[in-house]
Write an enzyme that holds these catalytic residues in place. Structure first.
Site, PDB file in Angstrom:
ATOM      1  N   HIS A 166      -0.603  -0.208  -9.814  1.00  0.00           N
ATOM      2  CA  HIS A 166      -1.340  -1.172  -8.978  1.00  0.00           C
ATOM      3  C   HIS A 166      -1.854  -2.354  -9.803  1.00  0.00           C
ATOM      4  CE1 HIS A 166      -3.444  -1.305  -4.841  1.00  0.00           C
ATOM      5  NE2 HIS A 166      -3.346  -2.538  -5.321  1.00  0.00           N
ATOM      6  N   GLU A 186      -2.570   7.426  -4.886  1.00  0.00           N
ATOM      7  CA  GLU A 186      -2.918   6.760  -6.156  1.00  0.00           C
ATOM      8  C   GLU A 186      -4.398   6.867  -6.495  1.00  0.00           C
ATOM      9  OE1 GLU A 186      -1.727   2.660  -5.173  1.00  0.00           O
ATOM     10  OE2 GLU A 186      -3.846   2.107  -5.293  1.00  0.00           O
ATOM     11  N   ARG A 228       0.863  -1.186   0.000  1.00  0.00           N
ATOM     12  CA  ARG A 228       0.000   0.000   0.000  1.00  0.00           C
ATOM     13  C   ARG A 228       0.893   1.227   0.000  1.00  0.00           C
ATOM     14  NH1 ARG A 228      -3.330  -2.813  -1.621  1.00  0.00           N
ATOM     15  NH2 ARG A 228      -5.396  -3.302  -0.796  1.00  0.00           N
TER      16      ARG A 228
HETATM   17  P1  NAD Z   1      -1.368 -11.275   4.849  1.00  0.00           P
HETATM   18  O1  NAD Z   1      -2.425 -10.822   5.794  1.00  0.00           O
HETATM   19  O2  NAD Z   1      -1.298 -12.712   4.488  1.00  0.00           O
HETATM   20  O3  NAD Z   1       0.072 -10.839   5.388  1.00  0.00           O
HETATM   21  C1  NAD Z   1       0.324  -9.616   6.006  1.00  0.00           C
HETATM   22  C2  NAD Z   1       1.415  -9.864   7.027  1.00  0.00           C
HETATM   23  O4  NAD Z   1       1.785  -8.603   7.572  1.00  0.00           O
HETATM   24  C3  NAD Z   1       0.976 -10.765   8.183  1.00  0.00           C
HETATM   25  O5  NAD Z   1       1.921 -11.787   8.391  1.00  0.00           O
HETATM   26  C4  NAD Z   1       0.907  -9.799   9.365  1.00  0.00           C
HETATM   27  O6  NAD Z   1       1.205 -10.417  10.613  1.00  0.00           O
HETATM   28  C5  NAD Z   1       1.985  -8.815   8.963  1.00  0.00           C
HETATM   29  N1  NAD Z   1       1.894  -7.557   9.685  1.00  0.00           N
HETATM   30  C6  NAD Z   1       0.807  -6.946  10.182  1.00  0.00           C
HETATM   31  N2  NAD Z   1       1.169  -5.819  10.814  1.00  0.00           N
HETATM   32  C7  NAD Z   1       2.521  -5.752  10.725  1.00  0.00           C
HETATM   33  C8  NAD Z   1       3.473  -4.837  11.193  1.00  0.00           C
HETATM   34  N3  NAD Z   1       3.108  -3.787  11.916  1.00  0.00           N
HETATM   35  N4  NAD Z   1       4.780  -5.070  10.904  1.00  0.00           N
HETATM   36  C9  NAD Z   1       5.158  -6.164  10.186  1.00  0.00           C
HETATM   37  N5  NAD Z   1       4.275  -7.069   9.722  1.00  0.00           N
HETATM   38  C10 NAD Z   1       2.977  -6.866   9.997  1.00  0.00           C
HETATM   39  O7  NAD Z   1      -1.571 -10.347   3.561  1.00  0.00           O
HETATM   40  P2  NAD Z   1      -1.013 -10.640   2.094  1.00  0.00           P
HETATM   41  O8  NAD Z   1      -2.039 -11.367   1.313  1.00  0.00           O
HETATM   42  O9  NAD Z   1       0.361 -11.167   2.183  1.00  0.00           O
HETATM   43  O10 NAD Z   1      -0.993  -9.145   1.515  1.00  0.00           O
HETATM   44  C11 NAD Z   1      -0.083  -8.188   2.011  1.00  0.00           C
HETATM   45  C12 NAD Z   1      -0.490  -6.818   1.500  1.00  0.00           C
HETATM   46  O11 NAD Z   1      -0.329  -6.772   0.086  1.00  0.00           O
HETATM   47  C13 NAD Z   1      -1.982  -6.492   1.705  1.00  0.00           C
HETATM   48  O12 NAD Z   1      -2.175  -5.873   2.965  1.00  0.00           O
HETATM   49  C14 NAD Z   1      -2.291  -5.559   0.593  1.00  0.00           C
HETATM   50  O13 NAD Z   1      -2.180  -4.249   1.080  1.00  0.00           O
HETATM   51  C15 NAD Z   1      -1.193  -5.796  -0.447  1.00  0.00           C
HETATM   52  N6  NAD Z   1      -1.683  -6.293  -1.732  1.00  0.00           N
HETATM   53  C16 NAD Z   1      -1.335  -5.604  -2.856  1.00  0.00           C
HETATM   54  C17 NAD Z   1      -1.758  -6.054  -4.092  1.00  0.00           C
HETATM   55  C18 NAD Z   1      -1.376  -5.357  -5.373  1.00  0.00           C
HETATM   56  O14 NAD Z   1      -1.982  -5.623  -6.416  1.00  0.00           O
HETATM   57  N7  NAD Z   1      -0.383  -4.485  -5.379  1.00  0.00           N
HETATM   58  C19 NAD Z   1      -2.554  -7.192  -4.174  1.00  0.00           C
HETATM   59  C20 NAD Z   1      -2.867  -7.884  -2.993  1.00  0.00           C
HETATM   60  C21 NAD Z   1      -2.420  -7.423  -1.773  1.00  0.00           C
END
Ligand code: NAD
Length: 338
Positions: A296, A264, A235
């Site tokens: 994105h 964005e 994000r």
């Molecule tokens: P997920 O929930 O499986 O993993 C997120 C991880 O971040 C978890 O392990 C959680 O414990 C950890 N986390 C939470 N707070 C934290 C902190 N303060 N410090 C460190 N780690 C922390 O999510 P995911 O499916 O792996 O997705 C991750 C991110 O990717 C989503 O939040 C989303 O914003 C982004 N995303 C982007 C796209 C894109 O097209 N660019 C697509 C999907 C997801």
């Protein structure tokens, strides 16, 4: 159920229409994004389907509730754009697609890293101009470099594995909870400040929460290694963009690859090629030869779009039938501060 699908693009229509054959929902495809003005369009729709930059704040939710909406279905994993407390107050359930294809985003992350680090977009532009000179295109091996992965959930874990096992990087990780399977392959969990100080490459995969907003800021950049490479497919607001620009100008930062950007919502997913873009910060970012930005699109694979449509429509069917919502989002999902 009648569902208002906000911000519909051609690919949404294609994949949602195909997945809806199994459900027979009444899909109302709307091009505008959901916001205070367009929320009126959902009147009479039991559910709205929204994406990452739709506005789902308290005012919008109140209008939706008045119009009879009882479910917000996010066709994405992140939910930072939803006022969950307001939704709970108004009796609106929120669902998301927690894991449509982490491979889609993880693979794109590695692609961005390689592209920016090996100057592939610049090289391609040169070759198209019959300029075969290599000056300025010197890259670095990934092998042996120290990479910090912030957030080792579904996507971060795949990126960490790929960099460790595929490329032979030394991978540091930071998360609220360590993943023993990653530790077993030699990935070391450290405090986030240690990671940001020691890594040569940092890739962000944690959600955007009040605690993670601007986790890359002026202070983090000041304490980072010279020539730091930053990749963000999570994000935009995880990074303070002004501090990033300062770090690029002073050459403290070596390269940046972004699929997401703080502001964005005013730019991405639209063709603005004939418009005057007034976001000077974004325009400044585009001027750096060592910055690569995509709009994105890390999620945008056939597999992910199909899974997004199927999971979203199945969640809506569950809501309609009064079944438990497996993909429900509530405030308990927001990570505690640390
Ligand atoms: P997920 O929930 O499986 O993993 C997120 C991880 O971040 C978890 O392990 C959680 O414990 C950890 N986390 C939470 N707070 C934290 C902190 N303060 N410090 C460190 N780690 C922390 O999510 P995911 O499916 O792996 O997705 C991750 C991110 O990717 C989503 O939040 C989303 O914003 C982004 N995303 C982007 C796209 C894109 O097209 N660019 C697509 C999907 C997801």
């Amino acid at each position: 159920m009648r569902i208002a699908v906000f911000g519909t693009k051609g690919y949404d229509r294609r994949f949602f229409t195909a997945a809806n054959e199994a459900h027979g929902h009444d899909l109302l495809f709307l091009e505008p994004r959901l916001d205070a003005l367009t929320s009126q369009l959902a009147r009479g729709c039991g559910a709205v389907c929204v994406f990452v930059n739709d506005v789902v704040d308290g005012a919008v939710l109140a209008t939706l509730a008045q119009g009879g909406t009882r479910l917000v279905a996010l066709r994405c994993a992140g939910f930072n754009n939803v006022d969950l407390a307001a939704a709970e107050r108004l009796g609106i359930s929120v669902v998301r697609v927690p894991a449509y294809s982490p491979h889609a985003v993880a693979e794109f992350t590695v692609a961005l890293l390689l592209a920016v680090d090996r100057h592939i977009p610049r090289a391609w532009a040169r070759v198209r101009d019959n300029n075969f000179a290599l000056d300025g295109l010197i890259g670095r091996n990934l092998h042996g470099r120290t990479v910090g992965v912030v957030g080792t959930g579904k996507i971060g874990a795949l990126v960490a594995r790929s960099l460790k096992l595929g490329f032979g990087c030394d991978v540091l990780a930071s998360d609220i909870a360590a993943d023993p399977e990653l530790e077993a392959i030699g990935i070391r969990y450290v405090e986030r400040t240690t990671l940001l100080r020691e890594a040569e490459i940092v890739t962000l995969h944690c959600p955007l929460t009040p605690e993670t907003r601007h986790l890359i800021d002026a202070d983090a950049i000041a304490h980072a290694r010279d020539g730091l490479v930053i990749v963000n497919t999570s994000r935009g607001a995880l990074i303070d963009t002004s501090a990033l620009i300062d770090g690029l100008k002073t050459r403290k930062i070596g390269a940046v690859a972004l699929d997401v950007y703080e502001q964005e919502a005013d730019l991405f997913f639209e063709d603005l090629s004939s418009e005057i873009v007034s976001d000077d910060v974004f325009q400044r970012l585009l001027t750096f030869p060592n910055v690569l930005i995509t709009g994105h699109q890390a999620f945008l694979t056939e597999e992910a779009l199909q899974a997004i449509a199927e999971t979203t429509l199945a969640s809506i069917a569950d809501a309609e039938a009064g079944r438990p919502l497996a993909n429900r989002v509530d405030s308990a999902l927001i990570a505690p501060s640390r």
